[in-house]
Design a protein around this motif. Structure first.
Motif, PDB file in Angstrom:
ATOM      1  N   THR A 411      -6.070  18.533 -22.758  1.00 54.75           N
ATOM      2  CA  THR A 411      -5.586  17.321 -22.094  1.00 54.75           C
ATOM      3  C   THR A 411      -6.527  16.858 -20.994  1.00 54.75           C
ATOM      4  O   THR A 411      -6.377  15.734 -20.491  1.00 54.75           O
ATOM      5  N   ASP A 412      -7.489  17.672 -20.603  1.00 53.86           N
ATOM      6  CA  ASP A 412      -8.498  17.194 -19.651  1.00 53.86           C
ATOM      7  C   ASP A 412      -9.743  16.677 -20.373  1.00 53.86           C
ATOM      8  O   ASP A 412     -10.758  16.400 -19.749  1.00 53.86           O
ATOM      9  N   SER A 413      -9.649  16.568 -21.702  1.00 52.51           N
ATOM     10  CA  SER A 413     -10.780  16.052 -22.496  1.00 52.51           C
ATOM     11  C   SER A 413     -10.277  15.039 -23.520  1.00 52.51           C
ATOM     12  O   SER A 413     -10.635  15.098 -24.699  1.00 52.51           O
ATOM     13  N   LEU A 414      -9.457  14.095 -23.063  1.00 55.50           N
ATOM     14  CA  LEU A 414      -8.852  13.139 -23.994  1.00 55.50           C
ATOM     15  C   LEU A 414      -9.880  12.219 -24.641  1.00 55.50           C
ATOM     16  O   LEU A 414      -9.622  11.616 -25.681  1.00 55.50           O
ATOM     17  N   SER A 415     -11.055  12.118 -24.035  1.00 54.64           N
ATOM     18  CA  SER A 415     -12.104  11.284 -24.627  1.00 54.64           C
ATOM     19  C   SER A 415     -12.584  11.831 -25.966  1.00 54.64           C
ATOM     20  O   SER A 415     -13.272  11.135 -26.726  1.00 54.64           O
ATOM     21  N   LYS A 416     -12.225  13.072 -26.263  1.00 53.43           N
ATOM     22  CA  LYS A 416     -12.605  13.650 -27.552  1.00 53.43           C
ATOM     23  C   LYS A 416     -11.823  13.049 -28.719  1.00 53.43           C
ATOM     24  O   LYS A 416     -12.224  13.212 -29.881  1.00 53.43           O
ATOM     25  N   VAL A 417     -10.709  12.385 -28.418  1.00 52.90           N
ATOM     26  CA  VAL A 417      -9.983  11.689 -29.483  1.00 52.90           C
ATOM     27  C   VAL A 417     -10.778  10.443 -29.849  1.00 52.90           C
ATOM     28  O   VAL A 417     -11.009   9.577 -28.999  1.00 52.90           O
ATOM     29  N   PRO A 418     -11.232  10.308 -31.071  1.00 52.60           N
ATOM     30  CA  PRO A 418     -12.098   9.174 -31.428  1.00 52.60           C
ATOM     31  C   PRO A 418     -11.336   7.857 -31.429  1.00 52.60           C
ATOM     32  O   PRO A 418     -10.125   7.813 -31.676  1.00 52.60           O
ATOM     33  N   GLU A 419     -12.045   6.773 -31.149  1.00 49.54           N
ATOM     34  CA  GLU A 419     -11.424   5.442 -31.211  1.00 49.54           C
ATOM     35  C   GLU A 419     -11.223   4.990 -32.663  1.00 49.54           C
ATOM     36  O   GLU A 419     -10.223   4.365 -32.983  1.00 49.54           O
ATOM     37  N   ASN A 420     -12.204   5.265 -33.519  1.00 53.84           N
ATOM     38  CA  ASN A 420     -12.109   4.892 -34.942  1.00 53.84           C
ATOM     39  C   ASN A 420     -11.674   3.436 -35.118  1.00 53.84           C
ATOM     40  O   ASN A 420     -10.762   3.119 -35.894  1.00 53.84           O
ATOM     41  N   ILE A 421     -12.328   2.552 -34.412  1.00 53.82           N
ATOM     42  CA  ILE A 421     -11.928   1.148 -34.339  1.00 53.82           C
ATOM     43  C   ILE A 421     -11.904   0.479 -35.706  1.00 53.82           C
ATOM     44  O   ILE A 421     -11.008  -0.306 -36.008  1.00 53.82           O
ATOM     45  N   LYS A 422     -12.853   0.812 -36.562  1.00 51.04           N
ATOM     46  CA  LYS A 422     -12.977   0.132 -37.856  1.00 51.04           C
ATOM     47  C   LYS A 422     -12.345   0.908 -39.013  1.00 51.04           C
ATOM     48  O   LYS A 422     -12.407   0.468 -40.167  1.00 51.04           O
ATOM     49  N   ASP A 423     -11.727   2.040 -38.731  1.00 50.38           N
ATOM     50  CA  ASP A 423     -11.229   2.891 -39.809  1.00 50.38           C
ATOM     51  C   ASP A 423      -9.933   2.368 -40.425  1.00 50.38           C
ATOM     52  O   ASP A 423      -9.191   1.591 -39.811  1.00 50.38           O
ATOM     53  N   TYR A 424      -9.678   2.832 -41.626  1.00 49.77           N
ATOM     54  CA  TYR A 424      -8.398   2.559 -42.288  1.00 49.77           C
ATOM     55  C   TYR A 424      -7.273   3.102 -41.414  1.00 49.77           C
ATOM     56  O   TYR A 424      -7.322   4.252 -40.961  1.00 49.77           O
ATOM     57  N   PRO A 425      -6.245   2.304 -41.137  1.00 47.10           N
ATOM     58  CA  PRO A 425      -5.196   2.745 -40.212  1.00 47.10           C
ATOM     59  C   PRO A 425      -4.202   3.697 -40.872  1.00 47.10           C
ATOM     60  O   PRO A 425      -3.664   3.416 -41.939  1.00 47.10           O
ATOM     61  N   GLU A 426      -3.976   4.794 -40.234  1.00 47.45           N
ATOM     62  CA  GLU A 426      -3.013   5.763 -40.723  1.00 47.45           C
ATOM     63  C   GLU A 426      -2.659   6.701 -39.593  1.00 47.45           C
ATOM     64  O   GLU A 426      -3.458   6.920 -38.676  1.00 47.45           O
ATOM     65  N   PHE A 427      -1.473   7.281 -39.619  1.00 48.43           N
ATOM     66  CA  PHE A 427      -1.027   8.141 -38.526  1.00 48.43           C
ATOM     67  C   PHE A 427      -1.947   9.346 -38.313  1.00 48.43           C
ATOM     68  O   PHE A 427      -1.978   9.935 -37.244  1.00 48.43           O
ATOM     69  N   SER A 428      -2.733   9.694 -39.338  1.00 50.65           N
ATOM     70  CA  SER A 428      -3.634  10.836 -39.243  1.00 50.65           C
ATOM     71  C   SER A 428      -5.076  10.419 -38.964  1.00 50.65           C
ATOM     72  O   SER A 428      -5.976  11.272 -38.997  1.00 50.65           O
ATOM     73  N   MET A 429      -5.320   9.131 -38.657  1.00 50.34           N
ATOM     74  CA  MET A 429      -6.684   8.595 -38.615  1.00 50.34           C
ATOM     75  C   MET A 429      -7.533   9.170 -37.480  1.00 50.34           C
ATOM     76  O   MET A 429      -8.765   9.124 -37.541  1.00 50.34           O
ATOM     77  N   PHE A 430      -6.922   9.712 -36.437  1.00 54.34           N
ATOM     78  CA  PHE A 430      -7.682  10.223 -35.303  1.00 54.34           C
ATOM     79  C   PHE A 430      -7.941  11.726 -35.407  1.00 54.34           C
ATOM     80  O   PHE A 430      -8.564  12.311 -34.522  1.00 54.34           O
ATOM     81  N   GLY A 431      -7.450  12.329 -36.478  1.00 54.73           N
ATOM     82  CA  GLY A 431      -7.524  13.784 -36.541  1.00 54.73           C
ATOM     83  C   GLY A 431      -6.519  14.398 -35.586  1.00 54.73           C
ATOM     84  O   GLY A 431      -5.460  13.829 -35.311  1.00 54.73           O
ATOM     85  N   GLU A 432      -6.844  15.546 -35.055  1.00 49.98           N
ATOM     86  CA  GLU A 432      -5.930  16.218 -34.134  1.00 49.98           C
ATOM     87  C   GLU A 432      -5.639  15.350 -32.908  1.00 49.98           C
ATOM     88  O   GLU A 432      -6.544  14.719 -32.348  1.00 49.98           O
ATOM     89  N   LEU A 433      -4.360  15.312 -32.493  1.00 49.08           N
ATOM     90  CA  LEU A 433      -3.960  14.573 -31.299  1.00 49.08           C
ATOM     91  C   LEU A 433      -3.403  15.538 -30.261  1.00 49.08           C
ATOM     92  O   LEU A 433      -2.849  16.593 -30.602  1.00 49.08           O
ATOM     93  N   PRO A 434      -3.512  15.192 -28.974  1.00 48.75           N
ATOM     94  CA  PRO A 434      -3.204  16.145 -27.910  1.00 48.75           C
ATOM     95  C   PRO A 434      -1.727  16.213 -27.525  1.00 48.75           C
ATOM     96  O   PRO A 434      -1.389  16.885 -26.554  1.00 48.75           O
ATOM     97  N   ALA A 435      -0.844  15.505 -28.236  1.00 50.61           N
ATOM     98  CA  ALA A 435       0.586  15.533 -27.937  1.00 50.61           C
ATOM     99  C   ALA A 435       1.353  15.903 -29.200  1.00 50.61           C
ATOM    100  O   ALA A 435       0.869  15.711 -30.316  1.00 50.61           O
ATOM    101  N   TRP A 436       2.578  16.411 -29.020  1.00 48.09           N
ATOM    102  CA  TRP A 436       3.395  16.686 -30.203  1.00 48.09           C
ATOM    103  C   TRP A 436       4.489  15.641 -30.410  1.00 48.09           C
ATOM    104  O   TRP A 436       5.008  15.492 -31.517  1.00 48.09           O
ATOM    105  N   GLY A 437       4.824  14.861 -29.368  1.00 50.12           N
ATOM    106  CA  GLY A 437       5.908  13.884 -29.476  1.00 50.12           C
ATOM    107  C   GLY A 437       5.422  12.459 -29.641  1.00 50.12           C
ATOM    108  O   GLY A 437       5.647  11.807 -30.668  1.00 50.12           O
ATOM    109  N   PHE A 438       4.761  11.938 -28.579  1.00 54.50           N
ATOM    110  CA  PHE A 438       4.214  10.575 -28.588  1.00 54.50           C
ATOM    111  C   PHE A 438       2.822  10.573 -27.970  1.00 54.50           C
ATOM    112  O   PHE A 438       2.592  11.187 -26.916  1.00 54.50           O
ATOM    113  N   TYR A 439       1.924   9.824 -28.601  1.00 58.20           N
ATOM    114  CA  TYR A 439       0.579   9.606 -28.073  1.00 58.20           C
ATOM    115  C   TYR A 439       0.393   8.102 -27.922  1.00 58.20           C
ATOM    116  O   TYR A 439       0.517   7.340 -28.888  1.00 58.20           O
ATOM    117  N   VAL A 440       0.091   7.647 -26.677  1.00 54.72           N
ATOM    118  CA  VAL A 440      -0.018   6.218 -26.386  1.00 54.72           C
ATOM    119  C   VAL A 440      -1.364   5.973 -25.700  1.00 54.72           C
ATOM    120  O   VAL A 440      -1.680   6.599 -24.687  1.00 54.72           O
TER     121      VAL A 440
END
Length: 500
Positions: A411-440
C-alpha cells in the motif's frame, strides 16, 4: 404439365382466399407453401416466399407450426409477425456457405430498415452451432474458408474462427417498433440477438440458452433508443445482457432492463466494450445473477463515449467473480469520454474463490497473471475521472485467502498498479490490486452509503484503497475488525468516514 399448372393455380387461389379471409391480420402457415418439418429439408426459399407474400399483402402473421424446419438466412419485412407455435423449431443450416462468403457470415434471421416487426410464440430458434462449427473447422482445415484470426491466437490466447465467419442468430438493424416475445434462442456461434441502430424495442419473456461457443452474448443493444428488456432468462458463454455503442454520434438512450435472470461466462450486465457514443438514461433493476465468471455489473467508457444517468438496483448475484466494475479509459477515439451520475443500490453479491463458471462447455479466458481475488473497482485515468457515483445498500461477501506469495502490491507502492489506459476494460485488467473490497482511483464524488463488505478467510490487503480520488464519503460502512488499517487513502480527500 397442364395438371401441374392447374394444381399450382389452385394452391395459390386457396392461399389467397386464406389471406383475404383473415382480414387485417392475414396469416400464412409455412406448410401451405410446402415447408417440411423433418429437420432435413431446406426450407429457406419456402419460408422467405411466405414472408414475401405477407409483405405484398400489407402485412400479417407467418406461422411456423410444430416440427423442425431447417433453414438458411431469412429476411423479415415490415408489418409482419413471425410466430413460432409450441413445438416449432427454426433450425439453422449446418453449412457455413449458406450464410455467405468468407468474413461475411450473415445472421440467420435479418431485418434491415423495417418497421413494425415481431417474433413471437413458444417455439425455438436454434442456431445449430454444434454441427455448424464442425463444418467451419472442416473448411478452415481444407483452406476453403478464409479467416483472419484462426491461424493466430487472439489477445485472450484462444484459437477460434473470427466473428465474421460465425453467424449471429438474430440481427435487427435500423428498424423501428420491434417486439420479440416468448421465444427461445439456443446454440449460437456468435452474438445471439443483435439489436442495432433501432428504436422502440420490446424484448419480453425471451429465453437464451447458448453455451455452444465463445462470443455468445445473449442480448445486445447497440446504439438503440427506447428499449425494454424484461422477464428474460439468459444463459450464455459471453456477456448476458449488453449495451454497446459503435457510432460516435449515436448512443443507447432510454433503456429499461428488469426482472431478468443471467448466467454468463463473462459479465452479466455490461455497458461496453464498444462505447463510442455512449449510454444515457438507463435503468437496470431486479436482476438475478449466478455462476458468472466476471462482473455482475460492468459499466465502461473506453472509446470516447458519454456514460451518464445510470440507475442500477436490486441485484442479487451468487457465485460471481466480481461485483461492480466501473471504468473510464481511452482505448480509441479522439479523446476520452466521461462517466458520471451513476446510482447503484440494493446489491448483494457473493464472490467465490476460484472459477465460478467451471461447468461451461467452453470457459471464458483465463487471467494469465498471478493474482488474488479481485475487488470491485471504480477507476478513471489521469486527467479524466469518474464522477458522482452513489453506492447504497450494498453487501459483498469475499472469500479472502489472499497470499503475498501469489501476488503483492504494497500500500506504500500504489504506483505499481498500472494505468493501462488503452487496454481492453475488464475487472482483471490491472493484474493484482492492493485492496480486497473496493479499489478507487482517479474519481471524484464517490459515496458509500450503508455498504457492508465481509470476508470468509483472512486477507492481508485492506478493504478499501482510495488513490488520487477526491470528495469520498463513507456513511454507515461495515468492515470486519482487523489489527491492520482497513482504509488506505493516498493523494485523496475523504469528506466523511463513518465505519462500523
Amino acid at each position: 404439365m397442364l395438371i401441374k399448372t392447374m394444381y399450382k393455380r389452385l394452391v395459390f387461389s386457396l392461399l389467397f382466399l386464406q389471406i383475404v379471409a383473415c382480414g387485417n391480420q392475414a396469416e400464412i402457415n409455412i406448410l401451405n407453401f410446402g415447408a417440411k418439418g423433418d429437420g432435413q429439408t431446406d426450407n429457406t426459399e419456402v419460408i422467405q416466399k411466405a414472408i414475401d407474400q405477407i409483405s405484398r399483402n400489407g402485412g400479417g402473421k407467418v406461422i411456423v407450426p410444430n416440427g423442425q424446419f431447417l433453414t438458411g438466412v431469412i429476411q423479415l419485412k415490415s408489418n409482419m409477425e413471425l410466430h413460432l407455435e409450441e413445438g416449432a423449431v427454426l433450425l439453422g443450416s449446418d453449412k457455413r456457405m449458406d450464410y455467405g462468403p468468407s468474413h461475411k457470415a450473415s445472421p440467420l434471421i435479418v431485418a434491415n430498415g423495417q418497421h413494425n416487426i415481431a417474433i413471437t410464440g413458444d417455439g425455438v430458434i436454434d442456431g445449430n452451432g454444434h454441427k455448424l462449427i464442425k463444418d467451419i473447422y472442416k473448411m478452415l482445415n481444407e483452406g476453403t474458408l478464409e479467416d483472419l484470426e484462426y491461424q493466430t491466437y487472439n489477445p485472450w490466447h484462444q484459437k477460434r474462427p473470427e466473428e465474421g465467419n460465425r453467424p449471429k442468430i438474430l440481427y435487427i438493424y435500423n428498424c423501428d417498433s420491434v417486439q420479440v416475445k416468448d421465444v427461445t434462442f439456443k446454440n449460437g456461434l456468435c452474438w445471439i440477438q443483435d439489436y442495432r441502430n433501432s428504436s422502440n424495442i420490446v424484448v419480453d419473456r425471451v429465453k437464451v440458452k447458448s453455451t455452444t461457443f465463445l462470443n455468445n452474448d445473449g442480448i445486445d443493444l447497440t446504439d438503440c433508443v427506447n428499449a425494454r428488456v424484461t422477464n428474460c432468462i439468459v444463459d450464455t458463454a459471453d456477456d448476458g445482457i449488453c449495451l454497446k455503442s459503435s457510432t460516435n454520434n449515436l448512443m443507447c438512450e432510454n433503456i429499461y432492463v428488469a426482472n431478468c435472470k443471467v448466467r454468463s461466462s463473462a459479465s452479466a450486465i455490461k455497458f461496453g466494450t464498444a462505447s463510442r457514443g455512449g449510454f444515457k438514461n438507463v435503468t437496470i433493476k431486479d436482476i438475478e445473477v449466478y455462476d458468472t465468471f466476471r462482473s455482475a455489473i460492468a459499466i465502461e467508457s473506453v472509446d470516447g463515449g458519454t456514460v451518464e444517468n445510470i440507475n442500477v438496483s436490486n441485484i442479487n448475484a451468487s457465485n460471481t467473480g466480481n461485483a461492480i466494475f466501473i471504468r473510464l479509459g481511452h482505448r480509441s477515439g479522439d479523446k476520452p469520454g466521461s462517466v458520471r451520475n451513476i446510482n447503484i443500490k440494493n446489491v448483494k453479491v457473493q464472490v467465490p474463490f476460484g472459477r465460478p463458471d467451471k461447468n461451461y462447455e467452453m470457459n471464458g479466458p483465463e487471467v494469465r497473471v498471478p493474482h488474488n481475488t479481485f475487488p470491485s473497482s471504480i477507476v478513471g485515468i489521469p486527467g479524466h475521472i469518474v464522477e458522482n457515483v452513489v453506492l447504497e445498500n450494498i453487501e459483498i461477501a469475499y472469500p479472502g485467502r489472499a497470499s503475498r506469495e501469489v501476488a503483492y502490491i504494497p500500500t506504500d507502492s500504489l504506483s505499481k498498479v498500472p494505468e493501462n489506459i488503452k487496454d481492453y476494460p475488464e475487472f482483471s485488467m490491472f493484474g493484482e490490486l492492493p485492496a480486497w473490497g473496493f479499489y478507487v482511483r482517479h474519481a471524484r464524488g464517490i459515496e458509500f452509503n450503508n455498504v457492508k463488505v465481509t470476508i470468509e478467510n483472512d486477507d492481508y490487503r485492506p478493504a478499501f484503497v482510495f488513490d488520487q480520488a477526491h470528495d469520498i464519503t463513507l456513511k454507515n460502512v461495515t468492515i470486519p475488525e482487523s489489527k491492520d488499517d482497513q482504509i488506505i487513502v493516498k493523494d485523496a480527500t475523504v469528506i466523511n468516514i463513518d465505519v462500523n
